[in-house]
Design an enzyme around this catalytic site. Structure first.
Site, PDB file in Angstrom:
ATOM      1  N   SER A 277       0.803  -1.225   0.000  1.00 30.73           N
ATOM      2  CA  SER A 277       0.000   0.000   0.000  1.00 30.73           C
ATOM      3  C   SER A 277       0.835   1.274   0.000  1.00 30.73           C
ATOM      4  O   SER A 277       0.313   2.340  -0.300  1.00 30.73           O
ATOM      5  CB  SER A 277      -0.925   0.015   1.222  1.00 30.73           C
ATOM      6  OG  SER A 277      -0.166  -0.134   2.405  1.00 30.73           O
TER       7      SER A 277
ATOM      8  N   ASP B 133      -2.777   8.064   7.975  1.00 31.76           N
ATOM      9  CA  ASP B 133      -3.714   7.177   8.663  1.00 31.76           C
ATOM     10  C   ASP B 133      -2.914   6.250   9.580  1.00 31.76           C
ATOM     11  O   ASP B 133      -1.734   6.490   9.819  1.00 31.76           O
ATOM     12  CB  ASP B 133      -4.596   6.401   7.666  1.00 31.76           C
ATOM     13  CG  ASP B 133      -3.798   5.444   6.806  1.00 31.76           C
ATOM     14  OD1 ASP B 133      -2.600   5.188   7.083  1.00 31.76           O
ATOM     15  OD2 ASP B 133      -4.364   4.910   5.822  1.00 31.76           O
TER      16      ASP B 133
ATOM     17  N   HIS C 217       0.003   4.707   7.149  1.00 39.99           N
ATOM     18  CA  HIS C 217       0.669   5.322   5.996  1.00 39.99           C
ATOM     19  C   HIS C 217       1.102   6.759   6.230  1.00 39.99           C
ATOM     20  O   HIS C 217       0.383   7.516   6.869  1.00 39.99           O
ATOM     21  CB  HIS C 217      -0.271   5.253   4.779  1.00 39.99           C
ATOM     22  CG  HIS C 217      -0.753   3.873   4.497  1.00 39.99           C
ATOM     23  ND1 HIS C 217      -1.984   3.421   4.900  1.00 39.99           N
ATOM     24  CD2 HIS C 217      -0.137   2.830   3.899  1.00 39.99           C
ATOM     25  CE1 HIS C 217      -2.118   2.148   4.553  1.00 39.99           C
ATOM     26  NE2 HIS C 217      -1.016   1.762   3.942  1.00 39.99           N
TER      27      HIS C 217
END
Ligand SMILES: *[C@@H]1O[C@H](CO)[C@@H](O)[C@H](O)[C@H]1NC(C)=O
Ligand SMILES: *[C@@H]1O[C@H](CO)[C@@H](O)[C@H](O)[C@H]1NC(C)=O
Ligand SMILES: *[C@@H]1O[C@H](CO)[C@@H](O)[C@H](O)[C@H]1NC(C)=O
Ligand SMILES: *[C@@H]1O[C@H](CO)[C@@H](O)[C@H](O)[C@H]1NC(C)=O
Length: 387
Positions: free
Chosen positions: A38, A359, A362
């Site tokens: 991600s 978040d 990340h």
């Protein structure tokens, strides 16, 4: 206000376009093929119906051009975008973007002429609906949120493209390039291309996740787990080598124990030092594996990007970078905004440039940009590209 700045913006936009195009003939990196998780997913998971690792909804993308979610786990751009910009800019060193050394102008240039490698699943889907075959000559990204080196790592997200699957898709891409260009030209093209791989954080986080039932080789010691990550990764790199890859840009793991999801598990809000310790052990093993691989295969070159050090420096010297919030996520809910991920009902901060984390896992766009810029400066990517 918009009308008074428009002519200047238009002027720079077109002059940078002209210059960038003018020098693109000299570009030595024809394409970037991106693998990973991600941290570099630019939208593959938007196409995975049952994945829990998704970012194609607000408030992700609030700072992305247009303010729309794209599938990036970020308020704006992510490391894949900045890696693309850095690599292309290095090969276009006379490009106006650098002369102005102005990120916004570079982003404008990026939109018109030097785009981030697009997500594989979106290319395949678009080609299918246009009844055409996709061309991968300009690069493609297989990166997928939740992915790890091990197949079992993504189980807690139900669905992602594991590294093995990403390599499987790449072999399809390879076949398609051979068909399109012929074997010789495809190999020449791939030998000049950059293979960027950002992976491993999810495996480490999965190992240290309490009560995690994921199907991981967790019965061994952490050292055995890390060794197994490295030998599995090595096999993958050999597979890519067999399919024409010669230039690799490979990142180490950052200080994953310091992300809000880990800090919130500590009463004092401190980092999970055990996860950090094994991240550094992995990084050491990765570096020596890469050296060994190069002496075995001989015809590869690579850059190892040390993301751990810059991450550590963010935390040691936050003022240098203008960060004032190192612990709490910007977007989320609950303790350190890490009890709930960044979903539409979550709140998000207005001072995103002060935050290290967007978040619970990340970095913010700003942190990703500084990270990529810094690791680039400390690496041999320029030599890799020129070689
Ligand atoms: C992942 O699963 C596939 C299919 O079962 C298998 O071929 C592959 O070797 C596995 N990869 C790893 C890293 O275990
Ligand atoms: C919490 O942080 C402190 C200080 O770094 C550390 O000594 C302790 O081991 C941490 N606890 C856990 C559960 O990681
Ligand atoms: C690797 O890079 C060096 C320069 O850094 C260059 O001399 C060499 O030819 C390169 N090897 C390959 C296989 O590209
Ligand atoms: C990278 O190096 C360039 C040139 O040496 C310098 O101008 C720039 O500030 C450096 N960037 C970072 C993030 O260290």
């Amino acid at each position: 206000m918009a009308s008074s700045v428009a002519p200047a913006v238009t002027f720079f936009f077109f002059s940078s376009l002209a210059l960038c195009l003018g020098f693109s003939a000299a570009q030595q990196v024809p394409a970037m093929y991106v693998f990973g998780d991600s941290l570099v997913d630019v939208g593959n998971n938007n196409y995975l119906k049952v994945s829990l690792a998704k970012a194609d909804f607000p408030h992700n993308g609030v700072d992305y051009p247009g303010g729309k979610p794209t599938g990036r786990f970020s308020n704006g751009k992510n490391a894949a975008d900045f890696l693309g910009i850095s690599i292309k800019l290095d090969t276009n060193s006379l490009c106006l973007c650098i002369v102005l050394s102005d990120l916004m102008t570079c982003l404008a240039a990026e939109k018109v002429g030097i785009p981030t490698s697009p997500p594989y699943l979106s290319m395949v889907s678009k080609a299918k609906s246009n009844k055409r075959t996709a061309s991968f000559v300009a690069g493609v990204s297989f990166a997928s949120g939740g992915a790890g080196i091990f197949n079992g790592t993504d189980e807690r997200y139900r669905q992602s493209l594991t590294l093995t699957q990403q390599a499987g898709y790449y072999s399809t891409v390879y076949e398609s390039l051979v068909q399109q260009l012929g074997t010789g030209a495809a190999h020449e093209h791939l030998a000049k291309s950059v293979f960027a791989i950002v992976i491993g954080s999810n495996d480490i986080l999965g190992y240290f996740k309490a009560g995690s039932k994921s199907n991981l080789p967790k019965e061994g010691t952490p050292q055995q787990f890390v060794d197994s990550m490295i030998s599995t990764f090595r096999q993958l790199l050999k597979k890519l080598h067999g399919l024409g890859a010669r230039k690799y840009v490979i990142t180490g793991i950052g200080a994953v124990g310091c992300c809000p999801s880990q800090r919130k598990q500590n009463k004092t809000g401190d980092c999970n030092e055990e996860a950090n310790f094994w991240a550094t052990k992995y990084n050491e093993g990765l570096k020596s594996m890469l050296q060994g691989l190069k002496s075995e295969l001989k015809d590869i070159n690579y850059s190892y990007l040390d993301t751990y050090s810059i991450f550590h420096d963010f935390i040691q010297n936050p003022a240098t970078y203008g960060f004032t919030e190192l612990k709490a996520a910007c977007c989320g809910l609950g303790n350190l905004n890490a009890d709930v991920p960044c979903i539409p009902i979550s709140t998000y901060c207005s001072n995103r440039n002060d935050h290290l984390f967007w978040d619970l896992y990340h970095p913010t766009e700003k942190a990703a940009r500084i990270m990529v810029d810094t690791v680039f400066n400390g690496s041999n990517v320029k030599d890799l590209i020129a070689a």
